[in-house]
Design an enzyme around this catalytic site. Structure first.
Site: not given
Ligand code: 4NP
Length: 163
Positions: A130, A16, A19-20, A13
């Protein structure tokens, strides 16, 4: 004795931390339940580097814990070139993740780089959205999609690879 190397799956994702790691923990739990932990290896990574070394988001850990998945020991890492050597399947949570991975993909990579839900055979929903800017309901929706997707993915892998 089976001396083949394990089938390997990397869930990817953006950060990290939501989701992942959730997908990997749910997948690893299902693989263990099926007695296949020595045949199928999994990990997760992010395309971004903002959260390197950090544990999963507290909202992710809380939602996962409520369904029996322990994400406490996971730490975020970024996708690295060696992942294309080490993983048979590299599965992106959304189309932006997939586009970023396609830019990193070496020409020689002959594994499967795809959307997680497409590889899992989910015709209805393509992306795990997300949840980072969302509320608790978004994190529950992520878990719902991932639990269904993991079941589909494991069935596909068992069928295709006779494990
Ligand atoms: P993930 O979610 O991709 O599922 O881990 C996110 C975590 C952090 C951010 C975006 C999506 N961020 O912009 O910091």
């Amino acid at each position: 004795m089976n001396v083949e190397r394990p089938l390997s799956v990397l869930f990817v994702c953006l950060g990290n931390i939501c989701r992942s790691p959730t997908a990997e923990a749910v997948f690893a739990a299902r693989v263990a339940d099926a007695g296949l932990s020595d045949r199928i290896h999994s990990d997760s990574a992010g395309t971004g580097d903002w959260h390197l070394g950090r544990p999963p988001d507290p909202r992710t850990r809380r939602a996962a814990r409520a369904r029996g998945y322990d994400l406490e020991r996971l730490r975020a890492r970024q996708v690295v070139p060696a992942d294309f050597r080490d993983f048979d399947y590299i599965l992106a949570m959304d189309n932006a993740n997939l586009r970023d991975l396609q830019l990193l993909r070496p020409q020689w990579y002959d594994g499967r780089l795809d959307l997680f839900l497409r590889a899992a055979g989910n015709a209805a929903v393509a992306e795990v959205p997300d949840p980072y800017a969302g509320d608790a309901g978004h994190f529950e929706a992520v878990l719902d999609l991932i639990e269904g997707g993991v079941d589909g993915l494991l069935a596909v892998l068992r069928h295709r690879h006779s494990v």
